[in-house]
Write a protein that holds these residues in place. Structure first.
Motif, PDB file in Angstrom:
ATOM      1  N   ARG A  69     -15.185  24.549   8.519  1.00 43.46           N
ATOM      2  CA  ARG A  69     -13.881  23.970   8.857  1.00 43.46           C
ATOM      3  C   ARG A  69     -12.924  25.038   9.394  1.00 43.46           C
ATOM      4  N   GLU A  70     -12.940  26.187   8.751  1.00 38.83           N
ATOM      5  CA  GLU A  70     -12.044  27.275   9.164  1.00 38.83           C
ATOM      6  C   GLU A  70     -12.409  27.802  10.546  1.00 38.83           C
ATOM      7  N   LEU A  71     -13.723  27.937  10.804  1.00 45.72           N
ATOM      8  CA  LEU A  71     -14.149  28.469  12.097  1.00 45.72           C
ATOM      9  C   LEU A  71     -13.871  27.464  13.211  1.00 45.72           C
ATOM     10  N   ILE A  72     -14.019  26.175  12.931  1.00 47.40           N
ATOM     11  CA  ILE A  72     -13.665  25.153  13.916  1.00 47.40           C
ATOM     12  C   ILE A  72     -12.198  25.273  14.283  1.00 47.40           C
ATOM     13  N   ARG A  73     -11.348  25.432  13.278  1.00 46.64           N
ATOM     14  CA  ARG A  73      -9.915  25.557  13.532  1.00 46.64           C
ATOM     15  C   ARG A  73      -9.606  26.809  14.342  1.00 46.64           C
ATOM     16  N   ASN A  74     -10.242  27.923  13.977  1.00 41.90           N
ATOM     17  CA  ASN A  74      -9.978  29.188  14.664  1.00 41.90           C
ATOM     18  C   ASN A  74     -10.436  29.145  16.128  1.00 41.90           C
ATOM     19  N   ILE A  75     -11.648  28.635  16.353  1.00 43.34           N
ATOM     20  CA  ILE A  75     -12.140  28.570  17.732  1.00 43.34           C
ATOM     21  C   ILE A  75     -11.320  27.567  18.539  1.00 43.34           C
ATOM     22  N   GLY A  76     -10.935  26.459  17.906  1.00 47.85           N
ATOM     23  CA  GLY A  76     -10.099  25.477  18.587  1.00 47.85           C
ATOM     24  C   GLY A  76      -8.781  26.090  19.049  1.00 47.85           C
ATOM     25  N   GLU A  77      -8.192  26.948  18.211  1.00 47.68           N
ATOM     26  CA  GLU A  77      -6.942  27.609  18.578  1.00 47.68           C
ATOM     27  C   GLU A  77      -7.173  28.623  19.695  1.00 47.68           C
ATOM     28  N   ILE A  78      -8.300  29.344  19.635  1.00 47.83           N
ATOM     29  CA  ILE A  78      -8.630  30.294  20.707  1.00 47.83           C
ATOM     30  C   ILE A  78      -8.767  29.553  22.032  1.00 47.83           C
ATOM     31  N   LEU A  79      -9.388  28.377  21.993  1.00 46.06           N
ATOM     32  CA  LEU A  79      -9.594  27.577  23.198  1.00 46.06           C
ATOM     33  C   LEU A  79      -8.326  26.840  23.634  1.00 46.06           C
ATOM     34  N   GLY A  80      -7.301  26.886  22.809  1.00 44.27           N
ATOM     35  CA  GLY A  80      -6.060  26.202  23.159  1.00 44.27           C
ATOM     36  C   GLY A  80      -6.110  24.708  22.959  1.00 44.27           C
ATOM     37  N   LEU A  81      -7.051  24.224  22.160  1.00 45.76           N
ATOM     38  CA  LEU A  81      -7.204  22.787  21.981  1.00 45.76           C
ATOM     39  C   LEU A  81      -6.118  22.179  21.099  1.00 45.76           C
ATOM     40  N   HIS A  82      -5.284  23.031  20.508  1.00 47.24           N
ATOM     41  CA  HIS A  82      -4.175  22.549  19.688  1.00 47.24           C
ATOM     42  C   HIS A  82      -2.930  22.269  20.528  1.00 47.24           C
ATOM     43  N   CYS A  83      -3.010  22.534  21.834  1.00 43.93           N
ATOM     44  CA  CYS A  83      -1.824  22.449  22.699  1.00 43.93           C
ATOM     45  C   CYS A  83      -1.527  21.038  23.184  1.00 43.93           C
TER      46      CYS A  83
END
Length: 214
Positions: A69-83
């Motif tokens: 779960r943590e790695l999904i969140r971290n990679i998602g943020e790196i990819l900018g998917l939280h924007c």
């Protein structure tokens, strides 16, 4: 992300693959995964996975693995998917229609908020709550809805003019499915997807592996 480190395109291209696989792992109920197991699923060496992720910081726990779960969140943020990027599809032919119905846009943080076509039979139709607008309204609608990413699925001959209009309307990224390169300012990022190139490459390898009857 670590400062002053140049990230290779190959590493960046692998991140979405890690992200997709980790989401599948999460659906399976796994909470922790090692680089070895992740590598087996992807056909990537554990060393490469660790190297890729180390480019962006420290993840996981030595001797334990990565917390999914943590790695999904971290990679998602790196990819900018939280924007929460706003997306438009231009051209509702077979491919554009399929992309407009793609169910994972929302779950990945992409909001399909506009679609355009010139066919009177399609203009006015509603897909997933969004009405198809006429191409004549492109600039007005894109500015009004603050479109960040435009997906081009129009015939090749119209791709550049559509790209020019999107750039003028303030688009920041273009996903181009038309079989031609488009020219845009350096401030706009373009990803080209030429389906014929992928199929031709596959044909090249298959023709050398499998006997073909004339």
């Amino acid at each position: 992300m670590k400062e002053n480190i140049v990230i290779s395109k190959a590493t960046i291209d692998r991140l979405p693959i890690y992200f997709r696989t980790l989401r599948l792992v999460q659906e399976e109920g796994l909470e922790i995964i090692s680089s070895e197991e992740l590598g087996q699923r992807l056909g990537v060496t554990p060393e490469q996975i660790r190297k890729d992720l180390a480019s962006f910081g420290q993840f996981g726990k030595k001797g334990v693995g990565y917390f999914v779960r943590e790695l999904i969140r971290n990679i998602g943020e790196i990819l900018g998917l939280h924007c929460n990027w706003n997306v438009a599809v231009i051209g509702l032919g077979h491919l554009g229609w399929a992309l407009a119905h793609y169910r994972n846009f929302d779950s990945l943080g992409f909001n399909l908020v506009a679609m355009f076509d010139v066919d009177p039979a399609k203009v006015g139709q509603v897909i997933k709550g969004t009405t198809i607008s006429h191409l004549d309204q492109l600039e007005e609608v894109m500015r009004e809805r603050n479109i960040h990413i435009g997906i081009i699925t129009v015939p090749e001959i119209h791709a550049q003019s559509v790209a020019d209009r999107m750039v003028a309307a303030g688009v920041r990224g273009i996903w181009n499915f038309a079989p031609r390169k488009i020219k845009v300012p350096a401030t706009v990022r373009v990803i080209n997807e030429d389906l014929s190139v992928g199929l031709s490459s596959l044909s090249f390898y298959l023709a050398r592996q499998t006997p073909v009857n004339p």
